[in-house]
Design a protein around this motif. Structure first.
Motif, PDB file in Angstrom:
ATOM      1  N   HIS A  56      27.311 -30.008  37.252  1.00  0.00           N
ATOM      2  CA  HIS A  56      27.536 -28.706  36.879  1.00  0.00           C
ATOM      3  C   HIS A  56      27.371 -28.330  35.463  1.00  0.00           C
ATOM      4  O   HIS A  56      26.991 -27.173  35.245  1.00  0.00           O
ATOM      5  CB  HIS A  56      28.776 -28.172  37.527  1.00  0.00           C
ATOM      6  N   PHE A  57      27.751 -29.234  34.507  1.00  0.00           N
ATOM      7  CA  PHE A  57      27.391 -29.000  33.242  1.00  0.00           C
ATOM      8  C   PHE A  57      27.341 -30.395  32.576  1.00  0.00           C
ATOM      9  O   PHE A  57      27.401 -31.332  33.040  1.00  0.00           O
ATOM     10  CB  PHE A  57      28.759 -28.027  32.695  1.00  0.00           C
ATOM     11  N   ALA A  58      27.122 -30.367  31.231  1.00  0.00           N
ATOM     12  CA  ALA A  58      26.836 -31.487  30.470  1.00  0.00           C
ATOM     13  C   ALA A  58      28.063 -32.482  30.631  1.00  0.00           C
ATOM     14  O   ALA A  58      29.086 -32.024  30.343  1.00  0.00           O
ATOM     15  CB  ALA A  58      26.394 -31.260  29.077  1.00  0.00           C
ATOM     16  N   LYS A 460      34.096 -26.808  42.527  1.00  0.00           N
ATOM     17  CA  LYS A 460      32.644 -26.355  43.263  1.00  0.00           C
ATOM     18  C   LYS A 460      32.070 -27.747  43.979  1.00  0.00           C
ATOM     19  O   LYS A 460      31.356 -27.734  44.773  1.00  0.00           O
ATOM     20  CB  LYS A 460      31.797 -26.208  41.967  1.00  0.00           C
ATOM     21  N   LEU A 461      32.750 -29.003  43.555  1.00  0.00           N
ATOM     22  CA  LEU A 461      32.255 -30.103  44.405  1.00  0.00           C
ATOM     23  C   LEU A 461      32.944 -30.377  45.728  1.00  0.00           C
ATOM     24  O   LEU A 461      34.062 -30.834  45.803  1.00  0.00           O
ATOM     25  CB  LEU A 461      32.516 -31.282  43.821  1.00  0.00           C
ATOM     26  N   THR A 462      32.472 -29.582  46.605  1.00  0.00           N
ATOM     27  CA  THR A 462      32.940 -29.216  48.016  1.00  0.00           C
ATOM     28  C   THR A 462      31.885 -29.930  49.133  1.00  0.00           C
ATOM     29  O   THR A 462      30.613 -30.127  49.021  1.00  0.00           O
ATOM     30  CB  THR A 462      33.131 -27.914  48.392  1.00  0.00           C
ATOM     31  N   PHE A 463      32.407 -30.112  50.521  1.00  0.00           N
ATOM     32  CA  PHE A 463      31.761 -30.389  51.603  1.00  0.00           C
ATOM     33  C   PHE A 463      32.258 -29.646  52.697  1.00  0.00           C
ATOM     34  O   PHE A 463      33.524 -29.866  53.000  1.00  0.00           O
ATOM     35  CB  PHE A 463      31.613 -31.833  51.609  1.00  0.00           C
ATOM     36  N   LYS A 464      31.591 -28.775  53.450  1.00  0.00           N
ATOM     37  CA  LYS A 464      32.038 -28.173  54.750  1.00  0.00           C
ATOM     38  C   LYS A 464      32.135 -29.276  55.700  1.00  0.00           C
ATOM     39  O   LYS A 464      31.092 -29.842  56.221  1.00  0.00           O
ATOM     40  CB  LYS A 464      31.072 -27.080  54.970  1.00  0.00           C
ATOM     41  N   HIS A 465      33.256 -29.318  56.498  1.00  0.00           N
ATOM     42  CA  HIS A 465      33.336 -30.152  57.587  1.00  0.00           C
ATOM     43  C   HIS A 465      34.453 -29.749  58.434  1.00  0.00           C
ATOM     44  O   HIS A 465      35.502 -29.288  58.210  1.00  0.00           O
ATOM     45  CB  HIS A 465      34.268 -31.483  56.936  1.00  0.00           C
ATOM     46  N   GLN A 466      34.105 -29.517  59.491  1.00  0.00           N
ATOM     47  CA  GLN A 466      34.930 -28.938  60.883  1.00  0.00           C
ATOM     48  C   GLN A 466      35.359 -27.167  60.389  1.00  0.00           C
ATOM     49  O   GLN A 466      36.439 -26.819  60.474  1.00  0.00           O
ATOM     50  CB  GLN A 466      35.912 -29.623  61.070  1.00  0.00           C
ATOM     51  N   GLY A 467      34.402 -26.952  59.657  1.00  0.00           N
ATOM     52  CA  GLY A 467      34.752 -25.264  59.455  1.00  0.00           C
ATOM     53  C   GLY A 467      35.559 -24.922  58.160  1.00  0.00           C
ATOM     54  O   GLY A 467      35.523 -23.943  57.916  1.00  0.00           O
ATOM     55  N   ARG A 468      35.843 -26.163  57.359  1.00  0.00           N
ATOM     56  CA  ARG A 468      36.491 -25.796  56.107  1.00  0.00           C
ATOM     57  C   ARG A 468      35.793 -26.477  55.191  1.00  0.00           C
ATOM     58  O   ARG A 468      35.341 -27.759  55.298  1.00  0.00           O
ATOM     59  CB  ARG A 468      37.996 -26.533  56.363  1.00  0.00           C
TER      60      ARG A 468
END
Length: 485
Positions: A56-58, A460-468
């Motif tokens: 996301h940044f340096a 911001k480092l996210t992963f959508k799993h089972q609606g969340r």
């Protein structure tokens, strides 16, 4: 009428297979060989993980080596010197200090909580004047290269949830480990080695188990799972060619398997099928890369002397520290070591001597080695366990033979390199070493800071799993700005 699920399998004729072959090789198996970055990076949010990811940044660090001391080292014998405990030896911990805080089942029925000071001597070292135990003579020499955090705290009071919490950001299992999150977010720098490697060793002290859920990919694609190295003749099991099959035959078999998998993916769109193709290709490339990186015979005598003679004995802590340097040097994003034997409920003075003999020299050597090679600035090294130890004794004790129970409220870890301030002692506990009095650092805060050093915003480092949307730091975590250079 919808096509049956088994329609593809039933209609996979020879002509159909051959027509799919070039597509399968072009888009999958050969693609990973001809275009190395095609599968090398992390993924889109909640997607298949095949879209190249960027920080996301340096970043200040490129990779992590985590020296996890499984079982919880006692901070009182190593880093957090509390003379008051020696003066009050055998006296009961004041209720005003304990404040009714949570106890484990092992000491909940004790009527008294007799204080026990460390029998080991401490001295001040480095420009920071950090107090280090006589048990850590090698660590004392690198004190100006490390950042000692005395104010760690965690939510869990028992080993399994506490260990899982440190590795995955949750006390329950089946969540992606930290190494998997980094593999997902940043990928690997070396297409011939995994982005996440796991090394195990065991000391002579009372041990706690480690298990594969600690390096699982969880709900992320399986390409992000940690690869465990073994101490045997073959560092990675089942990596060699099957008996009677040469290298060329192995290549032809993988090409045809990739074509079949590609056809199935085109039919059903399951991203895990593409992950399997990547794993087969990675295993093929690792057949050459792993034996080379695991070969210690070419290390100069000066390096062997630095780490100690055990570094030539596969499966020892020293050997794993040296292997961690070699893997990191080759671009492996996250190297996780687990060293068992720190569970000091009884005979702690005797057991901790042996544990420190196992880890002190090699831990310090790793930092020194990375620094000499110009790699420390871009490699974040972390040393510590899942919680700390109580200032009071568990069960019967004498002045030179005592044990300590679990203490999640305040304990010590250290970090080095990767844009962390060197020669710093951060945070402070009270005179009893029981409660934090300045700069508390929670596990989620540590995770947020580690990700930050690698150029990743933990929110911001996210992963959508089972609606969340999930993340390593769950819904918490803040940067520990005081330790960032």
């Amino acid at each position: 009428m919808e096509k049956p699920v088994f329609d593809f399998a039933m209609n996979s004729t020879r002509r159909h297979f051959l027509s799919r072959l070039s597509l399968g090789l072009g888009s999958a198996a050969l693609g990973s060989l001809l275009v190395p970055d095609i599968f090398g990076k992390g993924g889109d949010e909640g997607g298949s993980g095949l879209i190249p990811g960027q920080p996301h940044f340096a970043p200040k660090a490129k990779r992590v080596i985590y020296l996890f001391q499984n079982g919880a080292p006692s901070q009182f014998e190593l880093f957090d010197h509390k003379p008051l405990l020696n003066k009050m030896f055998g006296q009961d911990l004041p209720e005003s200090v304990r404040g009714g805080q949570r106890l484990t089942g092992m000491t909940a029925n004790q009527k008294n909580f007799p204080l026990a000071g460390s029998i080991f001597n401490f001295a001040r070292y480095g420009a920071s004047g950090a107090e280090i135990s006589e048990l850590l003579p090698y660590t004392s020499r690198i004190v100006d290269d490390i950042c000692i955090i005395k104010s760690m705290h965690t939510d869990a009071i028992n080993h399994d949830p506490a260990l899982t919490f440190f590795q995955t950001g949750a006390q329950v299992g089946n969540r992606p480990s930290m190494g998997s999150w980094l593999s997902y977010g940043l990928g690997s720098e070396n297409q011939n080695l995994p982005g996440f490697c796991v090394l195990l060793s065991r000391g002579l002290g009372n041990g706690q188990g480690v298990y594969s859920k600690l390096w699982t990919n969880g709900f992320l694609d399986s390409v992000h799972q940690g690869v465990q190295f073994s101490s045997g003749e073959n560092p990675v099991l089942y990596l060699g060619d099957p008996e009677g099959m040469d290298r060329a035959e192995r290549r032809r078999m993988l090409d045809k398997l990739a074509a079949l998998n590609q056809g199935t993916y085109d039919e059903f769109g399951d991203p895990e099928i593409m992950a399997k193709i990547q794993q087969y290709e990675m295993a093929y490339r690792m057949q050459t890369a792993v034996p080379e990186v695991a070969d210690m015979s070419k290390e100069p005598e000066s390096v062997v002397k630095m780490y100690g003679p055990d570094c030539l004995v596969p499966g020892t802590y020293a050997a794993n520290c040296l292997l961690a340097r070699k893997l990191s040097e080759q671009g492996v994003r996250f190297v996780q070591l687990y060293h068992q034997g720190w569970d000091g409920h009884a005979a702690l003075p005797k057991e901790i001597r042996g544990q420190c003999l196992d880890v002190d020299q090699a831990s310090a050597a790793l930092v020194t080695d990375l620094k000499q090679r110009g790699l420390l600035d871009e490699t974040l090294v972390i040393w510590g366990g899942e919680f700390g130890r109580t200032n009071y004794c568990q069960g019967a004790f004498t002045q030179d033979n005592y044990g300590r129970d679990h203490h999640p409220r305040a304990f010590t870890i250290w970090m080095a390199g990767g844009g962390v301030k060197p020669g710093l002692v951060y945070g402070e506990t009270d005179d009893f070493g029981y409660n934090i009095v300045s700069n508390p650092v929670h596990v989620h805060d540590l995770h947020a800071t580690i990700l930050n050093q690698l150029g990743l915003d933990h929110e911001k480092l996210t992963f959508k799993h089972q609606g969340r949307r999930y993340r390593l730091t769950d819904v918490s975590g803040k940067l520990v700005k005081g330790i960032i250079a």
